[in-house]
Enzyme design. Structure first.
Site, short mmCIF file in Angstrom:
data_model
loop_
_atom_site.label_atom_id
_atom_site.label_comp_id
_atom_site.label_asym_id
_atom_site.label_seq_id
_atom_site.Cartn_x
_atom_site.Cartn_y
_atom_site.Cartn_z
N GLY A 2 26.77 50.12 39.03
CA GLY A 2 25.44 49.85 38.50
C GLY A 2 25.18 48.36 38.66
N GLU A 3 24.65 47.73 37.64
CA GLU A 3 24.38 46.30 37.70
C GLU A 3 25.18 45.65 36.58
OE1 GLU A 3 23.51 42.77 38.53
OE2 GLU A 3 22.82 43.34 36.54
N SER A 4 26.17 44.84 36.94
CA SER A 4 27.16 44.37 35.95
C SER A 4 26.55 43.50 34.86
CB SER A 4 28.30 43.62 36.64
OG SER A 4 27.82 42.50 37.35
N CYS A 59 32.99 49.36 41.33
CA CYS A 59 31.96 48.37 41.67
C CYS A 59 31.62 47.50 40.45
CB CYS A 59 30.74 49.08 42.26
SG CYS A 59 29.65 47.97 43.18
N ARG A 79 31.20 38.73 42.60
CA ARG A 79 30.07 39.67 42.62
C ARG A 79 29.37 39.67 43.98
NH1 ARG A 79 25.67 38.40 39.73
NH2 ARG A 79 25.00 40.55 39.50
N ILE A 127 28.32 49.31 47.96
CA ILE A 127 26.92 49.00 47.67
C ILE A 127 26.87 47.71 46.85
CG2 ILE A 127 24.78 49.80 46.60
CD1 ILE A 127 25.96 52.68 46.82
N ARG A 128 26.43 46.62 47.47
CA ARG A 128 26.44 45.30 46.79
C ARG A 128 27.79 45.09 46.13
NH1 ARG A 128 22.04 45.45 42.71
NH2 ARG A 128 22.82 43.40 42.20
N HIS A 131 32.65 53.10 45.79
CA HIS A 131 32.23 54.26 45.00
C HIS A 131 32.81 55.54 45.60
CE1 HIS A 131 28.89 52.18 42.81
NE2 HIS A 131 28.88 51.43 43.88
N GLU A 138 32.98 58.29 44.00
CA GLU A 138 32.25 59.40 43.37
C GLU A 138 31.05 59.85 44.20
OE1 GLU A 138 30.12 55.72 41.99
OE2 GLU A 138 32.19 56.27 42.43
#
Length: 196
Positions: free
Chosen positions: A49-51, A81, A110, A139-140, A175, A177
Site C-alpha cells: 500500500g502506501e507506507s 512492499c 522507499r 510496484i513502487r 507482492h 499475493e
C-alpha cells in the site's frame, strides 16, 4: 496440523489478496483493524500500500503501540512492499514523521525500484521455498540497503536485497499475493505454526 489464525492489517492496501493467499495456504485469515482483533491472531500480514499513509492510520486507529508490542513479543509477521518498510528499523527517503514497527534489523529505501509506471514482474529465487523461483510483482517497491547480523537475506534481485527474514519476521519487496503462487504465504503459515 493446526490451522493458525492469521490477520491481515486492514488499514490500507491490498488486504483482500492476502486473505485469499493465506486461505489457500491453509490458514484461517481475517482482517485486523483494532487492537482487540490483533489480540486474537497467531500471526499478521502487513500488506503493500502506501507506507506513510499506513503509519498515520496505525496511529489514528490506536494500533501502532499494540503492533509494536506484539512484534517485540515474538508474534510472526510478514510484510510485503509497504509492509517491509513498516518492519524496518530505519527508512531512507521516508517522511520525517513516518513511524515503523521495527522487527527486522535492516535499512530500507522507499520506492527504490522507481515510480508506479516503472513497476515490473520478475522471477526471484527465495531461500527456503522449493519448486523454482517465485514471480515477484514490484510496484513502487523498496529494496534493503543493509541488514544487521540477526537478519538473513533470503532473496536478491538485480544485486539488491528483496527478501529478509529475522526470527519470526519475514519481509519481501515484492507482492507474491498478486500472482496466484501461494508458496511465500505457505512459508509464513509454517512460521506461524512453528511459533504456536
Amino acid at each position: 496440523m493446526s490451522t493458525p489464525t492469521i490477520g491481515v492489517l486492514a488499514l490500507q492496501g491490498d488486504v483482500r489478496e492476502h486473505l485469499v493467499a493465506l486461505a489457500a495456504a491453509d490458514a484461517l485469515a481475517r482482517p485486523v483493524r483494532r487492537p482487540e482483533e490483533l489480540a486474537e491472531v497467531d500471526g499478521l500480514v502487513i500488506p503493500g500500500g502506501e507506507s506513510t499513509t499506513m503509519s498515520k492510520l496505525a496511529v489514528a486507529f490506536g494500533m501502532l503501540e499494540p503492533l509494536r508490542e506484539r512484534v517485540r513479543a515474538g508474534m510472526p509477521v510478514y510484510g510485503t512492499c509497504a509492509g517491509m518498510i513498516m518492519l524496518a528499523d530505519k527508512i531512507l527517503d521516508g517522511r520525517e514523521d513516518q513511524e515503523t514497527l521495527g522487527g527486522i534489523d535492516m535499512i530500507v529505501r522507499r520506492n527504490a525500484f522507481g515510480r508506479q509506471n516503472e513497476s515490473f514482474e520478475a522471477s526471484v529465487e527465495v531461500a527456503g521455498i522449493e519448486g523454482g523461483p517465485v514471480e515477484g510483482v514490484f510496484i513502487r517497491a523498496p529494496w534493503v540497503e543493509s541488514v544487521g547480523a540477526a537478519a538473513d537475506v533470503i532473496a536478491t534481485y538485480d544485486g539488491h536485497t528483496v527478501a529478509v527474514r529475522q526470527g519470526n519476521v519475514l519481509a519481501t519487496s515484492f507482492h507474491p499475493e498478486l500472482t496466484g503462487d501461494h508458496r511465500v504465504h505457505a512459508l509464513f503459515v509454517e512460521m506461524v505454526r512453528a511459533a504456536q
